[in-house]
Design a protein around this motif. Structure first.
Motif, PDB file in Angstrom:
ATOM      1  N   ASP A 112       0.831  -1.203   0.000  1.00 50.56           N
ATOM      2  CA  ASP A 112       0.000   0.000   0.000  1.00 50.56           C
ATOM      3  C   ASP A 112       0.868   1.256   0.000  1.00 50.56           C
ATOM      4  N   GLN A 113       1.919   1.273   0.801  1.00 51.57           N
ATOM      5  CA  GLN A 113       2.792   2.444   0.858  1.00 51.57           C
ATOM      6  C   GLN A 113       3.484   2.687  -0.477  1.00 51.57           C
ATOM      7  N   TRP A 114       3.816   1.614  -1.178  1.00 53.92           N
ATOM      8  CA  TRP A 114       4.492   1.720  -2.466  1.00 53.92           C
ATOM      9  C   TRP A 114       3.545   1.370  -3.612  1.00 53.92           C
ATOM     10  N   THR A 115       2.302   1.850  -3.507  1.00 54.72           N
ATOM     11  CA  THR A 115       1.300   1.547  -4.525  1.00 54.72           C
ATOM     12  C   THR A 115       1.776   1.909  -5.929  1.00 54.72           C
ATOM     13  N   ASN A 116       2.402   3.082  -6.074  1.00 52.49           N
ATOM     14  CA  ASN A 116       2.823   3.512  -7.409  1.00 52.49           C
ATOM     15  C   ASN A 116       3.900   2.615  -7.995  1.00 52.49           C
ATOM     16  N   LYS A 117       4.499   1.799  -7.173  1.00 55.62           N
ATOM     17  CA  LYS A 117       5.534   0.877  -7.652  1.00 55.62           C
ATOM     18  C   LYS A 117       4.990  -0.530  -7.865  1.00 55.62           C
ATOM     19  N   TYR A 118       4.133  -0.979  -6.940  1.00 58.33           N
ATOM     20  CA  TYR A 118       3.716  -2.377  -6.958  1.00 58.33           C
ATOM     21  C   TYR A 118       2.326  -2.634  -7.510  1.00 58.33           C
ATOM     22  N   ASP A 119       1.439  -1.648  -7.458  1.00 61.91           N
ATOM     23  CA  ASP A 119       0.068  -1.883  -7.904  1.00 61.91           C
ATOM     24  C   ASP A 119       0.078  -2.251  -9.391  1.00 61.91           C
ATOM     25  N   PRO A 120      -0.504  -3.395  -9.770  1.00 63.80           N
ATOM     26  CA  PRO A 120      -0.507  -3.806 -11.186  1.00 63.80           C
ATOM     27  C   PRO A 120      -1.114  -2.773 -12.120  1.00 63.80           C
ATOM     28  N   VAL A 121      -2.039  -1.943 -11.604  1.00 62.60           N
ATOM     29  CA  VAL A 121      -2.666  -0.956 -12.463  1.00 62.60           C
ATOM     30  C   VAL A 121      -1.649   0.071 -12.962  1.00 62.60           C
ATOM     31  N   MET A 122      -0.564   0.284 -12.196  1.00 59.01           N
ATOM     32  CA  MET A 122       0.437   1.270 -12.574  1.00 59.01           C
ATOM     33  C   MET A 122       1.327   0.792 -13.717  1.00 59.01           C
ATOM     34  N   THR A 123       1.378  -0.512 -13.922  1.00 53.66           N
ATOM     35  CA  THR A 123       2.173  -1.044 -15.025  1.00 53.66           C
ATOM     36  C   THR A 123       1.282  -1.672 -16.089  1.00 53.66           C
ATOM     37  N   CYS A 124       0.002  -1.289 -16.060  1.00 53.48           N
ATOM     38  CA  CYS A 124      -0.954  -1.641 -17.112  1.00 53.48           C
ATOM     39  C   CYS A 124      -1.228  -3.128 -17.247  1.00 53.48           C
ATOM     40  N   LEU A 125      -1.125  -3.865 -16.162  1.00 51.57           N
ATOM     41  CA  LEU A 125      -1.557  -5.255 -16.197  1.00 51.57           C
ATOM     42  C   LEU A 125      -3.086  -5.305 -16.113  1.00 51.57           C
ATOM     43  N   PRO A 126      -3.710  -6.365 -16.605  1.00 53.23           N
ATOM     44  CA  PRO A 126      -5.163  -6.499 -16.442  1.00 53.23           C
ATOM     45  C   PRO A 126      -5.544  -6.474 -14.963  1.00 53.23           C
ATOM     46  N   LEU A 127      -6.719  -5.931 -14.660  1.00 55.41           N
ATOM     47  CA  LEU A 127      -7.166  -5.835 -13.274  1.00 55.41           C
ATOM     48  C   LEU A 127      -7.582  -7.186 -12.716  1.00 55.41           C
ATOM     49  N   GLY A 128      -8.105  -8.055 -13.564  1.00 55.25           N
ATOM     50  CA  GLY A 128      -8.529  -9.361 -13.104  1.00 55.25           C
ATOM     51  C   GLY A 128      -9.854  -9.328 -12.366  1.00 55.25           C
ATOM     52  N   ILE A 129     -10.282 -10.496 -11.926  1.00 54.92           N
ATOM     53  CA  ILE A 129     -11.521 -10.658 -11.169  1.00 54.92           C
ATOM     54  C   ILE A 129     -11.153 -10.806  -9.692  1.00 54.92           C
ATOM     55  N   PRO A 130     -11.809 -10.101  -8.776  1.00 53.99           N
ATOM     56  CA  PRO A 130     -13.018  -9.290  -8.961  1.00 53.99           C
ATOM     57  C   PRO A 130     -12.761  -7.795  -9.179  1.00 53.99           C
ATOM     58  N   ARG A 131     -11.491  -7.376  -9.289  1.00 55.11           N
ATOM     59  CA  ARG A 131     -11.199  -5.945  -9.353  1.00 55.11           C
ATOM     60  C   ARG A 131     -11.743  -5.287 -10.611  1.00 55.11           C
ATOM     61  N   GLN A 132     -11.923  -6.053 -11.686  1.00 56.27           N
ATOM     62  CA  GLN A 132     -12.451  -5.487 -12.922  1.00 56.27           C
ATOM     63  C   GLN A 132     -13.833  -4.879 -12.698  1.00 56.27           C
ATOM     64  N   GLY A 133     -14.530  -5.361 -11.660  1.00 58.11           N
ATOM     65  CA  GLY A 133     -15.822  -4.777 -11.321  1.00 58.11           C
ATOM     66  C   GLY A 133     -16.963  -5.362 -12.130  1.00 58.11           C
ATOM     67  N   PRO A 134     -18.161  -4.803 -11.969  1.00 60.44           N
ATOM     68  CA  PRO A 134     -19.331  -5.313 -12.682  1.00 60.44           C
ATOM     69  C   PRO A 134     -19.172  -5.153 -14.191  1.00 60.44           C
ATOM     70  N   LEU A 135     -19.827  -6.030 -14.912  1.00 65.56           N
ATOM     71  CA  LEU A 135     -19.758  -6.030 -16.370  1.00 65.56           C
ATOM     72  C   LEU A 135     -20.617  -4.928 -16.979  1.00 65.56           C
ATOM     73  N   SER A 136     -20.431  -4.726 -18.281  1.00 63.48           N
ATOM     74  CA  SER A 136     -21.233  -3.741 -19.011  1.00 63.48           C
ATOM     75  C   SER A 136     -22.251  -4.384 -19.946  1.00 63.48           C
ATOM     76  N   ARG A 137     -21.918  -5.574 -20.459  1.00 62.07           N
ATOM     77  CA  ARG A 137     -22.797  -6.197 -21.454  1.00 62.07           C
ATOM     78  C   ARG A 137     -22.782  -7.709 -21.277  1.00 62.07           C
ATOM     79  N   ILE A 138     -23.962  -8.336 -21.407  1.00 63.62           N
ATOM     80  CA  ILE A 138     -24.093  -9.782 -21.290  1.00 63.62           C
ATOM     81  C   ILE A 138     -24.777 -10.350 -22.531  1.00 63.62           C
ATOM     82  N   PHE A 139     -24.225 -11.452 -23.051  1.00 57.76           N
ATOM     83  CA  PHE A 139     -24.869 -12.258 -24.078  1.00 57.76           C
ATOM     84  C   PHE A 139     -25.086 -13.644 -23.468  1.00 57.76           C
ATOM     85  N   HIS A 140     -26.333 -14.043 -23.331  1.00 60.51           N
ATOM     86  CA  HIS A 140     -26.674 -15.239 -22.567  1.00 60.51           C
ATOM     87  C   HIS A 140     -27.410 -16.235 -23.449  1.00 60.51           C
ATOM     88  N   THR A 141     -26.930 -17.503 -23.474  1.00 64.30           N
ATOM     89  CA  THR A 141     -27.624 -18.582 -24.156  1.00 64.30           C
ATOM     90  C   THR A 141     -27.818 -19.725 -23.154  1.00 64.30           C
TER      91      THR A 141
END
Length: 287
Positions: A112-141
């Motif tokens: 937490d103290q070194w968020t700008n160094k270690y947080d994956p969001v700072m180096t553009c890695l995918p956020l992953g689940i569940p951090r990606q948050g709720p979806l925007s669109r669903i296609f259901h079959t």
């Protein structure tokens, strides 16, 4: 004076009466609309969805701060948001937070103290689940479900992502579970009218949220989707016996059907083309 008091008391009584009548008309209409169903009789989750409430709390919904006369001409509300994020980060202020085992406290605090160094969001890695948050669109079959996520969430991090999940009732394949990914390996099942998604096989590079909330590669994420009319309840539970004392039950989120049926269909370029805030990576200024 008496007339004024009567008016005030009347407004107070009216307010109580309205509150006692139940939810607001918009919310009431959303839940009272007919729930579309598949041929099997299960709720059809297809549609464009937008967050209406719940989720991680603390940011207040308005994370932009206007520039003051004392700031430079280059100041923008967006740059102020970035500067303030250490104080406004929803995951840091949410009343529901993951509870780590004592032997992992020092690591969490350092991250937490070194968020700008270690947080994956700072180096553009995918956020992953569940951090990606709720979806925007669903296609259901009947046989599968596809989720489309928008990019630029959690302070402009992450990319537009998608997940395709089989609903064939088969259990996790142990060999497939060993192929770690950012979004995990997901299977689906129904509990009544609630769709339950069970995900394992996560890379430990992602975080649950800002604040140093890391996880191990043994994390398991259970997501539940319950549609009632044009409204859907989204619930998430994170299990990680390696680092967590107990399962982390995230604040439930309410999603409403977007009136624009084409919302979320257009491609969206994320804000993470290159690593940003490089100058701040060497500091302990948390974002």
């Amino acid at each position: 004076m008496k007339a004024s008091m009567v008016m005030i008391l009347g407004l107070m009584v009216t307010g109580v009466t309205v509150q006692a009548q139940g939810p607001a008309p918009a919310q009431q209409n959303a839940t009272q609309a007919p729930t579309p169903r598949l041929a099997s009789g299960k709720p059809d989750l297809t549609g464009s969805w937008q967050g209406a409430g719940g989720g991680q709390q603390g940011s207040g919904g308005d994370m932009f701060r206007r520039c003051t006369p004392f700031q430079t001409k280059e100041c923008m509300e967006w740059t102020n948001q970035s500067a303030d994020w250490v104080f406004m980060s929803a995951s840091r202020l949410d009343q529901r937070q993951p509870l780590y085992k004592p032997e992992h406290w020092d690591k969490m605090i350092e991250l937490d103290q070194w968020t700008n160094k270690y947080d994956p969001v700072m180096t553009c890695l995918p956020l992953g689940i569940p951090r990606q948050g709720p979806l925007s669109r669903i296609f259901h079959t009947e046989s599968d479900i596809t989720f489309i996520y928008r990019g630029g969430v959690d302070g402009a991090g992450g990319y537009a992502e998608f997940r395709m999940i089989p609903l064939d009732g088969k259990p996790h394949d142990p060999r497939r579970a060993a192929q770690y990914t950012y979004m995990g390996y997901t299977i689906g099942r129904w509990e009544g009218d609630t769709l339950v998604l069970d995900s394992i096989g996560f890379s430990d590079e992602t975080w649950l949220g800002r604040g140093g909330f890391f996880h191990s590669d043994q994390m398991r994420v259970i997501e539940k989707f319950t549609r009632t009319g044009n409204q859907m309840l989204y619930e998430v539970t994170v299990e990680d016996p390696v680092v967590l004392v107990e399962p982390f039950v995230m604040t439930p989120r309410i999603m409403r059907l977007n009136a624009n049926e084409n919302a979320g269909l257009l491609p969206e370029r994320g804000n993470c083309d290159v690593a940003y805030e490089k100058d701040a990576i060497e500091t302990q200024i948390r974002h």
